[in-house]
Design a protein around this motif. Sequence first.
Motif, short mmCIF file in Angstrom:
data_model
loop_
_atom_site.label_atom_id
_atom_site.label_comp_id
_atom_site.label_asym_id
_atom_site.label_seq_id
_atom_site.Cartn_x
_atom_site.Cartn_y
_atom_site.Cartn_z
N ALA A 16 -3.16 72.44 -4.12
CA ALA A 16 -2.94 71.09 -3.60
C ALA A 16 -3.75 70.06 -4.39
O ALA A 16 -3.30 68.92 -4.59
N VAL A 17 -4.94 70.43 -4.83
CA VAL A 17 -5.78 69.49 -5.58
C VAL A 17 -5.10 69.11 -6.89
O VAL A 17 -4.99 67.93 -7.23
N LYS A 18 -4.62 70.10 -7.63
CA LYS A 18 -3.95 69.80 -8.90
C LYS A 18 -2.70 68.96 -8.69
O LYS A 18 -2.40 68.04 -9.47
N LEU A 19 -1.97 69.26 -7.63
CA LEU A 19 -0.76 68.49 -7.35
C LEU A 19 -1.10 67.03 -7.05
O LEU A 19 -0.39 66.12 -7.49
N LEU A 20 -2.17 66.79 -6.31
CA LEU A 20 -2.59 65.41 -6.05
C LEU A 20 -2.96 64.70 -7.36
O LEU A 20 -2.62 63.54 -7.57
N LEU A 21 -3.63 65.43 -8.23
CA LEU A 21 -4.07 64.84 -9.50
C LEU A 21 -2.89 64.52 -10.42
O LEU A 21 -3.03 63.72 -11.35
N HIS A 22 -1.74 65.11 -10.14
CA HIS A 22 -0.55 64.87 -10.95
C HIS A 22 0.43 63.91 -10.28
O HIS A 22 1.51 63.66 -10.82
N SER A 23 0.07 63.38 -9.11
CA SER A 23 1.01 62.58 -8.30
C SER A 23 1.07 61.12 -8.76
O SER A 23 0.72 60.19 -8.03
N THR A 24 1.53 60.92 -9.98
CA THR A 24 1.53 59.58 -10.57
C THR A 24 2.50 58.62 -9.88
O THR A 24 2.33 57.41 -9.97
N GLU A 25 3.51 59.15 -9.21
CA GLU A 25 4.50 58.27 -8.57
C GLU A 25 4.02 57.73 -7.24
O GLU A 25 4.51 56.69 -6.78
N THR A 26 3.06 58.40 -6.61
CA THR A 26 2.65 57.98 -5.27
C THR A 26 1.17 57.67 -5.12
O THR A 26 0.79 56.90 -4.24
#
Length: 426
Positions: A198-208
């Motif tokens: 989940a941490v990596k996904l947040l760090l990649h969430s450039t659209e939101t």
Amino acid sequence: MNTTTLERTEDGIDEVVAGLGHRAKAASLGLALASGKQRNLALTKAAEALRAHTDDLLRANAQDLDAIKDSGKDAAFVDRLTLNAERVAGMADALDAIAAQDDPLGRTLASFDRPNGLRIERISVPIGVIAMIYESRPNVGSDAGALCIKSGNAVILRGGSESLQSSRVIVACMAQGLRAAGLPEDAVQLVDTRDREAVKLLLHSTETVDLVIPRGGRGLVSLVQNEARVPTLLHLDGNNHTYIHASADIEKAVGIVQNAKMRRTGICGATESVVVDAAIAEKALPLLAEALSDCELRGDAAACKIVPDMIAANDEDWDTEYLSNIMSVRIVDGLDAGIAFVQAHSSGHTDAIVAEDMTAARQFMTAVDSAVVMHNASTQFSDGGEFGMGAEIGIATGKMHARGPVGAEQLTSFKYFVHGDGQKRP
């Protein structure tokens, strides 16, 4: 109380995080359009909820603590994780203090008129959606949620897995406050899973996600630095120094250092290294060692000669954030050497000088390139609450956008409002 989780087992973690982001994006618009009165009401009602559900929160915290009792976590970690009635009351008081502050939004930061008749204003506005990634300390979720509500930002909280039970109750209290104020509950959300992906996904969430703020040890910060595609506001470790200058009042210096180290050893504002001018080391060090009898001192050769019971330091000690009852001791020959040593080993968080010579103090404070530099005061004052911010979301150690304790004002950006009356550019 209702602490419904956001994790849905029928979805993959990527769908869960994406859903959090999209809901936060929608909620951020509602917050941006809300009045300051509404946002303040959400905070005061959330504070009421924390007080009303103190027993629920302490039971949840006890579950978190029970889950790590055989994990080998050190005392500093356990202290950061632990909540008691006094700490919960402090969390609620912080929410009320933030609510009482001036509204950081809609401020006119600058205004000017152009020769063509255009009037231009620079106005403070929210950043948007903030992802707060932190370790162990459950109260960070409360502080971050409150500061984001005050500044009109939606926030996605990803606390340490060890504090998950506590975080659920805290977020439920924040939701209760938002609901009472007629604001979207999705303005404060919890990544309710122990899945580290989940941490990596947040760090990649450039659209939101508009900004990521990590608060934790070097491992977390390194992960954010290496993985983030979203802008970050870094809170690095606190390898802090207190330099005792030759002009220092020794009694005052000993009291300051004792507090700076031992008040709470596990917080990022604790002094980890004391630097003593050679001119007063013979007098100061024995008194300092006596005052720090519960602290393991690791000194250079000169310090060990003065206090023979001191443990010899190695090269790693000068760059270590102990977060425990250990402190390194270095003797330097004069102000310039003191500045050079601090500059070489400080993490850029907080450093201090104890000196009665104001010229020396000013030189140290100007030369040492840390976010907070103190004179004749404990480094443990490096805290948003002590700075009058009610709370902080972290101590920013970078130089862009915000630096030092980050409160509601530092969680705003700005935009330009340009007013015309039919002007056309030639």
